[in-house]
Design an enzyme around this catalytic site. Structure first.
Site, mmCIF file in Angstrom:
data_model
loop_
_atom_site.group_PDB
_atom_site.id
_atom_site.type_symbol
_atom_site.label_atom_id
_atom_site.label_comp_id
_atom_site.label_asym_id
_atom_site.label_seq_id
_atom_site.Cartn_x
_atom_site.Cartn_y
_atom_site.Cartn_z
ATOM 1 N N LYS A 115 12.840 10.009 -58.216
ATOM 2 C CA LYS A 115 13.622 10.979 -57.856
ATOM 3 C C LYS A 115 13.768 12.361 -58.511
ATOM 4 C CE LYS A 115 14.657 8.722 -54.123
ATOM 5 N NZ LYS A 115 15.325 8.183 -52.652
ATOM 6 N N LYS A 197 4.778 3.826 -49.996
ATOM 7 C CA LYS A 197 5.644 2.982 -49.111
ATOM 8 C C LYS A 197 6.086 4.050 -47.958
ATOM 9 C CE LYS A 197 10.795 3.612 -50.525
ATOM 10 N NZ LYS A 197 11.867 3.034 -50.736
ATOM 11 N N LYS A 200 12.316 6.553 -45.576
ATOM 12 C CA LYS A 200 13.067 7.418 -44.490
ATOM 13 C C LYS A 200 13.309 8.693 -44.720
ATOM 14 C CE LYS A 200 17.269 4.825 -45.475
ATOM 15 N NZ LYS A 200 17.827 5.588 -46.793
HETATM 16 P P1 ATP Z 1 14.623 7.193 -49.163
HETATM 17 O O1 ATP Z 1 13.549 7.654 -48.363
HETATM 18 O O2 ATP Z 1 15.884 7.919 -48.649
HETATM 19 O O3 ATP Z 1 14.557 6.814 -50.801
HETATM 20 P P2 ATP Z 1 14.212 4.282 -48.230
HETATM 21 O O4 ATP Z 1 13.271 4.592 -47.068
HETATM 22 O O5 ATP Z 1 13.719 4.058 -49.479
HETATM 23 O O6 ATP Z 1 15.014 5.800 -48.459
HETATM 24 P P3 ATP Z 1 16.663 2.932 -49.142
HETATM 25 O O7 ATP Z 1 17.921 3.266 -48.383
HETATM 26 O O8 ATP Z 1 16.321 3.223 -50.463
HETATM 27 O O9 ATP Z 1 15.590 3.357 -48.040
HETATM 28 O O10 ATP Z 1 16.468 1.436 -48.923
HETATM 29 C C1 ATP Z 1 17.216 0.637 -47.979
HETATM 30 C C2 ATP Z 1 16.580 -0.858 -48.109
HETATM 31 O O11 ATP Z 1 15.487 -0.953 -47.139
HETATM 32 C C3 ATP Z 1 16.323 -1.281 -49.313
HETATM 33 O O12 ATP Z 1 16.667 -2.746 -49.383
HETATM 34 C C4 ATP Z 1 14.994 -1.052 -49.550
HETATM 35 O O13 ATP Z 1 14.357 -1.896 -50.549
HETATM 36 C C5 ATP Z 1 14.425 -1.421 -48.089
HETATM 37 N N1 ATP Z 1 13.109 -0.518 -47.993
HETATM 38 C C6 ATP Z 1 13.052 0.607 -47.897
HETATM 39 N N2 ATP Z 1 11.823 0.983 -47.580
HETATM 40 C C7 ATP Z 1 11.292 0.034 -47.414
HETATM 41 C C8 ATP Z 1 9.872 -0.320 -47.051
HETATM 42 N N3 ATP Z 1 8.913 0.686 -47.043
HETATM 43 N N4 ATP Z 1 9.708 -1.630 -46.758
HETATM 44 C C9 ATP Z 1 10.285 -2.290 -47.041
HETATM 45 N N5 ATP Z 1 11.673 -2.312 -47.413
HETATM 46 C C10 ATP Z 1 12.083 -1.089 -47.639
#
Ligand code: ATP
Ligand code: LTN
Length: 333
Positions: A115, A197, A200
């Site tokens: 980040k 990955k 979001k």
């Molecule tokens: P950001 O892009 O804002 O960092 P993020 O998509 O990584 O967000 P988080 O809020 O960090 O989402 O994660 C929420 C939950 O979803 C966590 O338990 C994380 O491990 C899971 N998660 C996030 N992205 C994935 C993915 N691509 N596949 C599986 N699990 C995920």
């Protein structure tokens, strides 16, 4: 600490749009486990402040995520559903835990490094302190199990280290939590770059699929998903594009990877992409419909969140009181 029931806890930051990656990696397990534990699910809004947010959008998005939690089937009567910022014990404990976390430990966290690289103009203290707040979230409720995707494993290990460090000095104050990380869906990849990955906050709308997206748009995105050379529906680590689609299909239908491969023998990528899109649309249809209903009822959402925060505070305040006492802070009458 005495508990009548084992505790499960997890949260998601209200950033970007909630994706099928979040659903498969985290929420699906929340739903599977919710009845066997005292389940605590919160919107990690304080964590989201570590990235710059537009206040108006942020408030709407946090409420929308809360409605999505309920639309998924998390039950506010049985479980505790609330906003992290409504329960000040999170920050109270986090301050104490800061004093049991070394700067070196925080600096080593992969998420902090990622980040920081991504937001070079805003490497704030909160970003580095993020995992300590997360440790506080978990330890406040004496959580036994924390279902998350694989990217959060390192934060969980730090949480365990902090808890053990504290317990070694002050006795059995915290339950040492275990992670619950799914084998298959722990890391769903971007539809546009299957080496990354699905995230979001990805600015490319074609890379992600939201859990409340309309059917046409879902179908379009799967049709455009980047795949590899070849045309066979076979899971292969060297073919990340098709393997990601197979994982998504398998998670959405409950079929194994092998069953999926067998089902599509002799079919090509085009047919398979269509089938994956349809599986996602069908699985999430009830979520979307329930969401549309809930999001119109702001009064219900706020009232439910208030009740959730009250239940959460009841448990959380007991932990903070105990911790502050152990630390030697003067009690409040
Ligand atoms: P950001 O892009 O804002 O960092 P993020 O998509 O990584 O967000 P988080 O809020 O960090 O989402 O994660 C929420 C939950 O979803 C966590 O338990 C994380 O491990 C899971 N998660 C996030 N992205 C994935 C993915 N691509 N596949 C599986 N699990 C995920
Ligand atoms: N860091 C987590 C969100 C989160 C969390 C938690 C998850 C904040 N506090 C406590 C589990 C337990 C993430 O998914 N990025």
């Amino acid at each position: 600490m005495f508990k009548e029931q084992k505790v499960l806890l997890s949260g998601i930051q209200p950033t970007g749009i909630m994706t099928i990656g979040n659903y498969i990696g985290a929420v699906q397990n929340w739903l599977k486990l919710q009845d066997d534990y005292l389940s605590v699910y919160f919107i990690a809004d304080l964590h989201a402040l570590t990235i710059k947010q537009d206040p108006t959008e942020f408030r709407q998005r946090a409420l929308s995520f809360y409605a999505q939690y309920i639309a998924f089937g998390l039950d506010p009567e049985k479980s505790i559903l609330y906003f992290q910022s409504h329960v000040p014990e999170h920050t109270k404990l986090s301050w104490a835990l800061n004093c049991f976390t070394y700067v070196g430990e925080a600096q080593r966290m992969t998420q902090f490094k990622d980040k920081s690289a991504k937001h070079q103009d805003n490497i704030n203290m909160g970003l580095m302190d993020y995992p300590v707040l997360m440790a506080a979230d978990i330890l406040l409720y004496q959580s036994d199990l924390v279902p998350v995707g694989i990217d959060q494993k390192q934060h969980l290990e730090l949480t365990r280290d902090i808890a053990m460090r504290f317990n070694n000095r002050f006795g059995d104050v915290f339950t040492i939590p275990d992670g619950y990380i799914p084998k298959n869906g722990a890391k769903i990849k971007s539809l546009q770059n299957p080496l990354m990955k699905m995230s979001k906050s990805d600015p490319d709308p074609n890379a992600t699929v939201s859990v409340i997206e309309d059917a046409d748009s879902i179908m379009r995105k799967f049709k455009r998903a980047v795949t590899d050379s070849g045309n066979e529906i076979i899971f292969d680590e060297n073919k990340p594009g098709i393997s990601n689609l197979i994982s998504i299909y398998s998670e959405m239908t409950g079929k194994t990877i092998k069953e999926t491969e067998n089902e599509f023998v002799g079919k090509g990528y085009g047919d398979f992409k269509k089938a994956v899109g349809e599986a996602v649309v069908e699985k999430l249809r009830p979520v979307r419909e329930e969401y549309e209903r809930l999001i119109k009822d702001k009064a219900y959402l706020l009232e439910t969140a208030k009740k959730g925060a009250e239940k959460a505070r009841y448990i959380a305040s007991r932990t903070v009181k105990k911790v502050y006492k152990k630390l030697g802070l003067v009690e409040q009458e």
